[in-house]
Design an enzyme around this catalytic site. Structure first.
Site, PDB file in Angstrom:
ATOM      1  N   VAL A 122       0.850  -1.199   0.000  1.00 37.87           N
ATOM      2  CA  VAL A 122       0.000   0.000   0.000  1.00 37.87           C
ATOM      3  C   VAL A 122       0.886   1.249   0.000  1.00 37.87           C
ATOM      4  O   VAL A 122       1.844   1.326   0.770  1.00 37.87           O
ATOM      5  CB  VAL A 122      -0.927  -0.005   1.240  1.00 37.87           C
ATOM      6  CG1 VAL A 122      -1.717   1.295   1.323  1.00 37.87           C
ATOM      7  CG2 VAL A 122      -1.869  -1.197   1.181  1.00 37.87           C
ATOM      8  N   CYS A 168      -4.392 -10.088   3.417  1.00 41.36           N
ATOM      9  CA  CYS A 168      -4.293  -8.842   4.190  1.00 41.36           C
ATOM     10  C   CYS A 168      -5.016  -9.006   5.524  1.00 41.36           C
ATOM     11  O   CYS A 168      -6.218  -9.283   5.555  1.00 41.36           O
ATOM     12  CB  CYS A 168      -4.905  -7.677   3.420  1.00 41.36           C
ATOM     13  SG  CYS A 168      -4.894  -6.148   4.384  1.00 41.36           S
ATOM     14  N   ASP A 215       9.598 -11.911   5.574  1.00 37.46           N
ATOM     15  CA  ASP A 215      10.883 -11.674   6.266  1.00 37.46           C
ATOM     16  C   ASP A 215      12.142 -12.012   5.487  1.00 37.46           C
ATOM     17  O   ASP A 215      13.096 -12.515   6.077  1.00 37.46           O
ATOM     18  CB  ASP A 215      10.914 -12.472   7.584  1.00 37.46           C
ATOM     19  CG  ASP A 215      10.220 -11.710   8.702  1.00 37.46           C
ATOM     20  OD1 ASP A 215       9.676 -10.628   8.407  1.00 37.46           O
ATOM     21  OD2 ASP A 215      10.228 -12.185   9.842  1.00 37.46           O
ATOM     22  N   ALA A 231       8.787  -7.570   0.516  1.00 38.22           N
ATOM     23  CA  ALA A 231       8.174  -6.257   0.740  1.00 38.22           C
ATOM     24  C   ALA A 231       9.178  -5.352   1.444  1.00 38.22           C
ATOM     25  O   ALA A 231       9.919  -4.597   0.799  1.00 38.22           O
ATOM     26  CB  ALA A 231       6.886  -6.397   1.544  1.00 38.22           C
TER      27      ALA A 231
END
EC number: 1.3.1.-
Length: 307
Positions: A25, A106, A208, A230
């Site tokens: 996001v 999510c 991770d 991410a």
């Protein structure tokens, strides 16, 4: 602007580790995707887009989805709980993307409350229906339909979900190796391995991963076909090229791309804060984080890292 010849499905048949930038996001927008692609990222996802808003509002489409010729292969991730709306959204992006992904991972409260995200791992029939509808509505057989999930406490339920999705024609599955409740607990790589062993479609491991070495290790442990990253890429967009920390060239590449593509200041500055985390002292962070204009940031970078 028609599409983008690279086929993501073919990436998984290369025998190489497929390196994927996660849907984030606010962050995985065009400029950032362009940056990570310069540093060996194979496949990029857009931020999660709520399919209902996307279909109903031209304003939402313009603000949520921007791409260009070099932005491929590209997966558009949707939050959806209605097969008809999702297939309408897929039809809209089909000419400009290589596939869509359904967010089934999510854990945020608003998403779960609206019936999106991780609550879908408990609704395998709805997931199957959404996949089927997109497959029926999108004429291009090479257009991928994937899902990104979290795991259940009872892994047999996750394996069942994945098998049902595979039977309905899902192209690949990304598994974040945590349950809905888990945030910073260690990732269950063993669970990802079991899911992979039960699938014949590609599986991507997520959770991770902070360096290329770690990515290779996770693939080795889990037997997966790719890794999705991410926060590791936010901190170091050059990670997939083997850099242990963000190289200066990457910082300047970001400046060039962000200015060229008109990235809003807040986003431009925030990315730099992430990228410079490891290479700046606390005092330097205080100064840099307080800067409030593009010109101030450029002056700071020239003074400290002149190019």
């Amino acid at each position: 602007m028609s599409r983008k010849k690279k086929d993501p499905i073919e990436l998984f048949h290369s025998g190489q580790l497929v390196k994927v930038s996660a849907p984030m996001v606010r962050y995985s927008k065009l400029a950032f995707r362009t940056l990570v692609r310069k540093y060996n990222c194979d496949l990029c996802y857009t931020p999660m887009i709520v399919a209902a808003d996307f279909v109903r509002s031209e304003k939402a489409r313009d603000s949520e989805f921007t791409t260009n010729q070099g932005d491929c292969p590209l997966i558009v991730q949707f939050a959806a709980n209605d097969a008809r709306l999702l297939s309408d959204a897929a039809r809209i992006v089909c000419p400009y993307a290589n596939g869509i992904d359904i967010n089934c991972g999510c854990p945020q409260r608003w998403a779960m409350a609206d019936g999106y995200g991780a609550c879908l791992i408990n609704k395998p029939e709805l997931v199957q229906d959404m996949v089927k509808q997109v497959r029926n509505q999108v004429e291009n057989p090479r257009f991928s339909v994937s899902i990104k999930i979290r795991i259940h406490d009872d892994l047999a339920r996750t394996v069942d979900l994945c098998r049902k999705a595979e039977a309905t024609g899902v192209s690949w599955i990304t598994v974040h190796g945590r349950t809905v409740e888990e945030r910073h607990q260690p990732v269950h790589y063993e669970a990802i391995k079991i899911i992979k062993e039960n699938m014949s479609i590609p599986v991507i491991a997520n959770g991770d991963i902070r360096s290329l070495k770690e990515a290779e290790k996770v693939c080795h442990i889990t037997g997966t076909d790719g890794v999705m990253v991410a926060r590791g890429l936010l901190a170091n967009p050059a990670m997939f090229a083997g850099y242990e920390e963000t190289p200066l060239k990457c910082i300047w590449d970001w400046v060039d791309l962000a200015l060229e593509l008109g990235t809003p200041y807040m986003c431009f500055h925030q990315h730099l804060m992430y990228m410079m985390e490891k290479i700046t002292s606390r005092q330097e962070k205080r100064v840099f984080n307080a800067l409030s204009s593009t010109s101030a940031v450029l002056d700071y970078l020239m003074d400290h890292y002149g190019m």
